[in-house]
Design an enzyme around this catalytic site. Structure first.
Site, PDB file in Angstrom:
ATOM      1  N   GLY A   1       0.832  -1.212   0.000  1.00 25.40           N
ATOM      2  CA  GLY A   1       0.000   0.000   0.000  1.00 25.40           C
ATOM      3  C   GLY A   1       0.855   1.247   0.000  1.00 25.40           C
TER       4      GLY A   1
ATOM      5  CG  LEU B   1       1.836   3.827  -5.049  1.00 30.83           C
ATOM      6  CD1 LEU B   1       1.451   3.726  -6.521  1.00 30.83           C
ATOM      7  CD2 LEU B   1       3.140   4.615  -4.915  1.00 30.83           C
TER       8      LEU B   1
ATOM      9  CD  GLN C   1      -4.209   9.850   5.132  1.00 31.78           C
ATOM     10  OE1 GLN C   1      -4.849   8.883   5.566  1.00 31.78           O
ATOM     11  NE2 GLN C   1      -4.325  11.055   5.646  1.00 31.78           N
TER      12      GLN C   1
ATOM     13  NE  ARG D   1      -5.896   1.187  -8.637  1.00 32.84           N
ATOM     14  CZ  ARG D   1      -6.133   2.479  -8.581  1.00 32.84           C
ATOM     15  NH1 ARG D   1      -5.580   3.305  -9.434  1.00 32.84           N
ATOM     16  NH2 ARG D   1      -6.927   2.987  -7.658  1.00 32.84           N
TER      17      ARG D   1
ATOM     18  CG  ASN E   1      -4.189  -8.073  -5.281  1.00 31.78           C
ATOM     19  OD1 ASN E   1      -4.447  -8.088  -4.081  1.00 31.78           O
ATOM     20  ND2 ASN E   1      -5.123  -8.092  -6.224  1.00 31.78           N
TER      21      ASN E   1
ATOM     22  CE1 TYR F   1      -9.792   0.037   8.205  1.00 31.43           C
ATOM     23  CE2 TYR F   1     -10.714   1.323   9.998  1.00 31.43           C
ATOM     24  CZ  TYR F   1      -9.664   1.009   9.179  1.00 31.43           C
ATOM     25  OH  TYR F   1      -8.477   1.661   9.328  1.00 31.43           O
TER      26      TYR F   1
ATOM     27  CE  LYS G   1      -7.200  -1.733   9.934  1.00 32.45           C
ATOM     28  NZ  LYS G   1      -5.862  -1.981   9.397  1.00 32.45           N
TER      29      LYS G   1
END
Ligand code: SER
Length: 318
Positions: A8, A10, A12, A36, A54, A143, A147
């Site tokens: 991940g 790319l 935040q 991607r 992925n 979510y 977690k």
């Protein structure tokens, strides 16, 4: 020497963390990965190795870990809370199977793992104020479910297989480099963009809703500090409460008004995201992180507002 894979990369957190880690550990020792290529991240993709990964594809993930002799995985690829309520099956798949694949390759290849949990790991039955490190965790979002399960799975891999797993429960993260993707706390990022562009913001979170928040430099500091913390001092591992501030929309608006006096805030509450926010704590007790590995955030609300507005102004060419 650490050889780090960031999933991940790319997103935040990843877009800023990867560049920060490259400064500490060297460009060649930090492998960025994402499912991607995304425009606007050329600097990151060109400053070191970049791989398409992925995380739901365990074979692809393991190949990249072996190819680069990775010994530390910082696993950030995840679906956030609001998108998770729209697409619960996707959230389960990415958040749970992704983490499982990361932990499995970590077990096989002897890697350390850092992955963030969230304030979303708490729910309605959790004490809302000064939420303790160890308390009731019965979230009611997909979510949040992923977690909590993720925290437990990381603990399991530590106790059962000796994988060095570590994590924090991040609050809402505020940053100017890359927008967050589909969270509930995102209003506290969007408000700065709209304050500069339109002098006005319509909040999807209701007046009076307090949530924990943190400016990105402190979040990056939390990750690097915990990664290097002396394991003999860690009583907890997955995952530490961390926070830097707690505010409601009126308070962030008041902070912005100190710099942009004509700024106006109004409301158009989104019931889905409001219900999520209402189920989360008002403020976390992060004393375990402070005691066990020296967590010490630098930015309060006004310091963050000042820096955000300065940096965003340049970024938006205003
Ligand atoms: N910022 C996240 C979200 O709102 C919380 O972990 O989904």
């Amino acid at each position: 020497m650490r050889k780090i894979l960031v999933t991940g990369a790319l997103g935040q957190i990843g877009s800023e963390l990867t560049m920060g880690l490259r400064k500490i550990y060297g460009n060649d020792n930090v492998i960025a990965s994402s499912r991607r290529i995304k425009e606007g991240h050329e600097d990151l993709m060109e400053s070191g190795v970049f791989e398409i990964v992925n995380v739901t594809d365990g074979k692809q993930l393991a190949e990249v870990v072996r190819k680069h002799k990775v010994n530390t995985i910082i696993h950030l690829a995840a679906i956030l809370s609001a998108v998770g309520e729209e697409k619960p099956a996707l959230a389960w798949d990415v958040n749970m199977n992704g983490l499982y694949n990361v932990l499995e390759v970590a077990r096989e290849e002897n890697c350390a793992v850092f992955t963030p949990s969230s304030i979303a790991a708490f729910g309605d039955s959790t004490p809302k104020d000064n939420t303790p490190q160890d308390t009731i965790q019965r979230p009611n979002t997909m979510y949040g479910v992923t977690k909590v399960a993720g925290e437990l799975l990381c603990d399991y891999y530590y106790h059962k297989f000796g994988v060095d797993t570590r994590g924090v429960r991040f609050p809402g993260l505020i940053s100017y480099e890359t927008l967050p993707g589909g969270g509930t706390t995102d209003y506290a990022v969007h408000i700065y963009y709209d304050a500069l562009k339109n002098k006005k913001y319509t909040s999807f979170i209701a007046k009076g809703t307090k949530m924990d928040m943190m400016y990105m430099p402190d979040a990056l500091d939390a990750i690097t500090k915990l990664l290097e913390a002396d394991p003999s001092k860690l009583i907890h591992r997955n995952a530490f409460n961390v926070t830097a501030m707690s505010f409601e929309p009126e308070e962030i608006a008041a902070s912005i008004k100190k710099i942009i006096p004509e700024f106006e805030l109004d409301y158009d509450v989104d019931p889905v995201r409001q219900a999520i926010a209402d189920s989360w704590p008002n403020s976390l007790d992060d004393s375990a992180a402070r005691e066990e590995w020296g967590w010490d955030p630098k930015y309060d609300l006004d310091a963050m507002t000042k820096d955000m507005l300065e940096k965003l102004k340049i970024k938006l060419g205003l």
